[in-house]
Write a protein that holds these residues in place. Structure first.
Motif, PDB file in Angstrom:
ATOM      1  N   PHE A 184       0.545  -1.798  -0.110  1.00  0.00           N
ATOM      2  CA  PHE A 184      -0.618   0.008   0.208  1.00  0.00           C
ATOM      3  C   PHE A 184       0.814   1.180   0.150  1.00  0.00           C
ATOM      4  O   PHE A 184       0.276   2.277  -1.136  1.00  0.00           O
ATOM      5  N   VAL A 185       2.288   1.125   0.979  1.00  0.00           N
ATOM      6  CA  VAL A 185       2.777   2.051   0.460  1.00  0.00           C
ATOM      7  C   VAL A 185       3.314   2.362  -0.966  1.00  0.00           C
ATOM      8  O   VAL A 185       3.838   3.716  -1.074  1.00  0.00           O
ATOM      9  N   GLY A 186       4.113   1.202  -1.002  1.00  0.00           N
ATOM     10  CA  GLY A 186       4.484   1.180  -1.946  1.00  0.00           C
ATOM     11  C   GLY A 186       4.085   2.238  -3.444  1.00  0.00           C
ATOM     12  O   GLY A 186       4.816   2.611  -3.975  1.00  0.00           O
ATOM     13  N   ALA A 187       2.673   1.381  -3.569  1.00  0.00           N
ATOM     14  CA  ALA A 187       1.509   2.013  -4.731  1.00  0.00           C
ATOM     15  C   ALA A 187       1.169   3.451  -4.671  1.00  0.00           C
ATOM     16  O   ALA A 187       1.205   4.207  -5.617  1.00  0.00           O
ATOM     17  N   ILE A 188       1.277   3.890  -2.563  1.00  0.00           N
ATOM     18  CA  ILE A 188       1.098   5.313  -2.997  1.00  0.00           C
ATOM     19  C   ILE A 188       2.430   6.055  -3.737  1.00  0.00           C
ATOM     20  O   ILE A 188       2.496   7.178  -4.445  1.00  0.00           O
ATOM     21  N   ILE A 189       3.795   5.518  -3.362  1.00  0.00           N
ATOM     22  CA  ILE A 189       5.293   6.347  -3.427  1.00  0.00           C
ATOM     23  C   ILE A 189       5.747   6.073  -5.468  1.00  0.00           C
ATOM     24  O   ILE A 189       5.133   7.249  -6.006  1.00  0.00           O
ATOM     25  N   ALA A 190       4.549   4.578  -5.698  1.00  0.00           N
ATOM     26  CA  ALA A 190       4.779   5.003  -6.687  1.00  0.00           C
ATOM     27  C   ALA A 190       3.914   5.688  -8.367  1.00  0.00           C
ATOM     28  O   ALA A 190       3.916   6.208  -9.329  1.00  0.00           O
ATOM     29  N   ASP A 191       2.731   5.633  -7.391  1.00  0.00           N
ATOM     30  CA  ASP A 191       1.258   5.785  -8.752  1.00  0.00           C
ATOM     31  C   ASP A 191       1.719   7.432  -7.591  1.00  0.00           C
ATOM     32  O   ASP A 191       1.136   8.371  -8.837  1.00  0.00           O
ATOM     33  N   ALA A 192       1.727   8.690  -6.914  1.00  0.00           N
ATOM     34  CA  ALA A 192       1.678   9.885  -6.871  1.00  0.00           C
ATOM     35  C   ALA A 192       3.109  10.750  -7.111  1.00  0.00           C
ATOM     36  O   ALA A 192       3.089  12.019  -7.545  1.00  0.00           O
ATOM     37  N   TYR A 193       4.187   9.900  -7.117  1.00  0.00           N
ATOM     38  CA  TYR A 193       5.522  10.109  -7.111  1.00  0.00           C
ATOM     39  C   TYR A 193       6.587   9.816  -8.253  1.00  0.00           C
ATOM     40  O   TYR A 193       6.764  10.963  -9.149  1.00  0.00           O
ATOM     41  N   VAL A 194       7.297   8.757  -7.925  1.00  0.00           N
ATOM     42  CA  VAL A 194       8.456   8.348  -8.243  1.00  0.00           C
ATOM     43  C   VAL A 194       8.054   7.615  -9.890  1.00  0.00           C
ATOM     44  O   VAL A 194       9.308   6.916 -10.562  1.00  0.00           O
ATOM     45  N   GLY A 195       6.928   6.936  -9.925  1.00  0.00           N
ATOM     46  CA  GLY A 195       6.818   5.594 -11.083  1.00  0.00           C
ATOM     47  C   GLY A 195       6.919   4.741 -10.569  1.00  0.00           C
ATOM     48  O   GLY A 195       7.622   3.876  -9.450  1.00  0.00           O
ATOM     49  N   ARG A 196       6.573   3.412 -11.301  1.00  0.00           N
ATOM     50  CA  ARG A 196       6.203   2.338 -10.688  1.00  0.00           C
ATOM     51  C   ARG A 196       7.869   1.438 -10.784  1.00  0.00           C
ATOM     52  O   ARG A 196       8.336   0.993  -9.806  1.00  0.00           O
ATOM     53  N   TYR A 197       8.446   1.397 -12.101  1.00  0.00           N
ATOM     54  CA  TYR A 197      10.051   1.237 -12.601  1.00  0.00           C
ATOM     55  C   TYR A 197      11.068   1.476 -10.917  1.00  0.00           C
ATOM     56  O   TYR A 197      11.094   0.050 -10.645  1.00  0.00           O
ATOM     57  N   TRP A 198      11.237   2.435 -10.105  1.00  0.00           N
ATOM     58  CA  TRP A 198      11.698   2.981  -9.602  1.00  0.00           C
ATOM     59  C   TRP A 198      11.844   2.019  -8.020  1.00  0.00           C
ATOM     60  O   TRP A 198      11.928   1.731  -7.161  1.00  0.00           O
ATOM     61  N   VAL A 199      10.069   2.662  -8.180  1.00  0.00           N
ATOM     62  CA  VAL A 199       9.114   1.881  -7.065  1.00  0.00           C
ATOM     63  C   VAL A 199      10.137  -0.167  -7.143  1.00  0.00           C
ATOM     64  O   VAL A 199      10.775  -0.887  -5.794  1.00  0.00           O
ATOM     65  N   VAL A 200      10.287  -0.542  -8.417  1.00  0.00           N
ATOM     66  CA  VAL A 200      10.278  -2.061  -7.770  1.00  0.00           C
ATOM     67  C   VAL A 200      11.690  -2.618  -7.937  1.00  0.00           C
ATOM     68  O   VAL A 200      11.833  -3.278  -7.717  1.00  0.00           O
ATOM     69  N   LEU A 201      12.290  -1.247  -8.721  1.00  0.00           N
ATOM     70  CA  LEU A 201      13.970  -1.422  -8.514  1.00  0.00           C
ATOM     71  C   LEU A 201      14.733  -1.378  -6.547  1.00  0.00           C
ATOM     72  O   LEU A 201      15.199  -2.670  -6.712  1.00  0.00           O
ATOM     73  N   LEU A 202      13.851  -0.975  -6.641  1.00  0.00           N
ATOM     74  CA  LEU A 202      13.781  -0.100  -5.183  1.00  0.00           C
ATOM     75  C   LEU A 202      13.366  -1.772  -4.158  1.00  0.00           C
ATOM     76  O   LEU A 202      15.041  -2.490  -2.740  1.00  0.00           O
ATOM     77  N   GLY A 203      12.669  -2.250  -4.432  1.00  0.00           N
ATOM     78  CA  GLY A 203      11.677  -3.063  -3.491  1.00  0.00           C
ATOM     79  C   GLY A 203      12.843  -3.969  -4.081  1.00  0.00           C
ATOM     80  O   GLY A 203      12.734  -5.165  -3.063  1.00  0.00           O
ATOM     81  N   SER A 204      13.181  -4.435  -4.752  1.00  0.00           N
ATOM     82  CA  SER A 204      14.509  -5.699  -4.831  1.00  0.00           C
ATOM     83  C   SER A 204      15.170  -5.258  -4.995  1.00  0.00           C
ATOM     84  O   SER A 204      15.439  -6.304  -4.448  1.00  0.00           O
ATOM     85  N   ILE A 205      15.723  -4.581  -4.670  1.00  0.00           N
ATOM     86  CA  ILE A 205      17.248  -4.553  -3.859  1.00  0.00           C
ATOM     87  C   ILE A 205      16.854  -4.718  -2.201  1.00  0.00           C
ATOM     88  O   ILE A 205      18.003  -5.182  -1.732  1.00  0.00           O
ATOM     89  N   LEU A 206      15.689  -4.383  -1.368  1.00  0.00           N
ATOM     90  CA  LEU A 206      15.656  -4.539  -0.538  1.00  0.00           C
ATOM     91  C   LEU A 206      15.762  -5.842   0.089  1.00  0.00           C
ATOM     92  O   LEU A 206      15.307  -6.192   0.769  1.00  0.00           O
ATOM     93  N   PHE A 207      14.940  -6.331  -1.234  1.00  0.00           N
ATOM     94  CA  PHE A 207      14.375  -8.221  -0.805  1.00  0.00           C
ATOM     95  C   PHE A 207      15.482  -8.487  -0.848  1.00  0.00           C
ATOM     96  O   PHE A 207      15.901  -9.725  -0.122  1.00  0.00           O
ATOM     97  N   THR A 208      16.329  -8.118  -1.684  1.00  0.00           N
ATOM     98  CA  THR A 208      17.680  -9.099  -2.128  1.00  0.00           C
ATOM     99  C   THR A 208      18.381  -9.047  -0.837  1.00  0.00           C
ATOM    100  O   THR A 208      18.974  -9.836  -0.148  1.00  0.00           O
TER     101      THR A 208
END
Length: 536
Positions: free
Chosen positions: A106-130
């Motif tokens: 839900f937090v990631g969706a707000i950041i993606a839709d309102a600010y930086v876009g989906r691509y960068w949110v996916v990239l940051l999320g992948s780094i944290l999960f790794t």
């Protein structure tokens, strides 16, 4: 090599206004004739590639899921065997972690839709999960980060220290944060590659979610068989390390995207373009909440698949055949859910939908609400089958005099669990895919990452409910003791079946009063208009 262009609807409000202002003539003719209709951004022609870009998205998503699911599918065994959790504590720990990981989107969706876009949110999320993946791998590799092994033939085991648990929870926190970036964006990012203004591509969206889910299940099949076997037979360090490496590969993949920094440099924030428009979009999202709530209890029941079902399977005869020495890891039983889906999804997409179209006249064969209703009915059958199987398992334990020997193998095949795993696959075909399709389709265009996050919030709510329910049942009954042979898991499953039956009744009432967002004509794939849907 040609450049693969990925489209993101970062400025849905602004682009919607410009699309409304398209004039007839050369530009309008181009839009009508070009199946990959394009719009412009700062004078650049932006093309939605449809299926041309989908293989790249599917490939990256499969790699990510191989890593993510490979770490989580057998965690209950790791917590019990290596960190000496009690079964109920291990179940609650994993469902709490699963619930948290399902709410962070839900937090990631707000950041993606309102600010930086989906691509960068996916990239940051992948780094944290790794990073979280490697933390768990390090714990499995370094003996001092785990308690000493239990003494032979002793039920007394050293408990994990605060530091050891802290290392485990650090991994969970990083993985949950990473999930917040990955889960809400990938499905919406893929669906955005299809242009809803073009008749042909609009129809393809109907099939995209089926094949997206197919890709996830293919990755799940590999993890629930190969990775679980490695964890149980080779070692936890290798079993966790391999998924971690795959997660790292998904982060560094060579996917070329269009400029995702459109929000920088003073670009207009679509959440602030029109306050009236934003309010209407929020109202549209709130209309989905009653449907969302009725899905929570289904995932409460499903949470048992990765906890109590694995513990049941570990007590059963896990040989493929009586004369075989090869044993099926209990965590690998989820492969049968996946296999059911891998068979059912193509059959439903290629055969089921066309047949249902002719019967119902609806372009999707079934409406999203009808599809979810079927899934809810089958979910009840899942718990009925689980209860019946547990009666059979416990009776076999009693007949063999093994009620007080939870570490001994009961003379009953693990394949008695097969019906409930297959039925979960049927439920997912209708309920899970129907939910993703419904939330994406019925949500505002500029909030579609959030709509995908809503699906994960349903799962998160189910995990939290499971934690609360197991804790309450464990405190007040003997249904889920440490020795499950002396418990009454069958009564717990019957209780869940009853709750799901009531939930189905509530859903039917809610669905009866729901009105779909207005649609345009939706054609068949040959261009023929099947039905004009204009519900409001």
């Amino acid at each position: 090599m040609g450049r693969v262009l990925f489209w993101q609807e970062e400025h849905a409000v602004e682009l919607h206004k410009s699309s409304m202002n398209l004039e007839a003539g050369a530009e309008g003719d181009q839009r009508a004739e070009d199946p990959e209709w394009s719009t412009t951004w700062r004078g650049r022609r932006i093309v939605k590639g449809g299926w041309k870009t989908s293989p790249f998205i599917f490939g990256n998503e499969a790699t990510e899921k191989l890593g993510a699911i490979g770490l989580q599918v057998n965690l209950v065994t790791y917590l019990v065997q290596q960190l000496h959790f009690k079964p109920a504590d291990a179940s609650n720990t994993l469902t709490t972690f699963g619930g948290t990981a399902a709410f962070t989107p839900f937090v990631g969706a707000i950041i993606a839709d309102a600010y930086v876009g989906r691509y960068w949110v996916v990239l940051l999320g992948s780094i944290l999960f790794t990073l979280g993946s490697f933390v768990l791998t390090i714990q499995a590799l370094v003996p001092s980060l785990r308690p000493d092994q239990c003494a032979a033939k002793s039920s007394l085991c050293e408990r994990s220290t605060v530091g050891q648990l802290g290392f485990l929870y650090l991994s969970f926190v990083l993985q949950a944060a990473g999930s917040g970036g990955i889960r809400p964006c990938v499905a919406a990012f893929g669906a955005d590659q299809f242009n809803e203004e073009d008749p042909k591509q609009r129809t393809q969206i109907l099939h995209f979610f089926n094949w997206y889910y197919f890709t996830l299940q293919l990755a799940t099949l590999i993890t629930s068989t190969v990775f679980v076997w490695i964890q149980d037979n080779v070692g936890w360090a290798v079993g966790f390390g391999l998924p971690a490496v795959l997660m790292a590969l998904s982060v560094i993949t060579a996917i070329v995207t269009d400029d995702d920094q459109r929000r920088s440099g003073g670009d207009v924030d679509p959440w602030k373009v029109s306050s009236v428009h934003s309010v209407e979009e929020l109202k549209l999202l709130l209309r989905l909440l009653p449907i969302l709530c009725t899905g929570v209890l289904v995932f409460t029941a499903w949470a048992q698949q990765g906890t109590f079902w694995v513990q049941q399977g570990r007590t059963m005869d896990r040989r493929l055949v009586a004369s075989s020495s090869f044993e099926i890891p209990p965590g690998s039983m989820t492969a049968f859910t996946t296999l059911a889906l891998l068979v059912l999804i193509p059959v439903y997409d290629k055969l089921g939908i066309p047949v249902l179209r002719r019967i119902t006249g609806h372009p999707r064969g079934l409406t999203s609400l009808q599809r979810m209703a079927i899934g809810l009915v089958v979910s009840i059958l899942v718990m009925v089958a689980a209860a019946a199987t547990e009666v059979k398992r416990r009776s076999a334990a009693a007949a063999a005099g093994l009620l007080d020997s939870p570490d001994r193998t009961i003379p009953i095949s693990i394949f008695w669990l097969l019906p409930q795993y297959v039925l979960i696959g049927v439920t997912e075909l209708f309920l899970s895919i129907g939910q993703i399709e419904f939330f994406y389709d019925q949500s505002p265009e500029s909030m579609r990452s959030m709509a995908t996050a809503v699906f994960w919030m349903v799962i998160g709510g189910g995990n939290y409910c499971s934690t609360a329910m197991v804790s309450a049942v464990h405190a007040r009954t003997n249904w889920v003791p440490d020795n499950i042979n002396r418990g009454r898991l069958d009564l717990f499953y019957w209780m869940l079946a009853g709750i799901l039956t009531v939930n189905l009744g509530v859903y039917l009432v809610v669905a009866r009063w729901y009105r779909y967002k207005r649609w345009n004509d939706v054609p068949e794939e040959n261009g023929k208009v099947l039905k004009k849907v204009e519900q409001t």
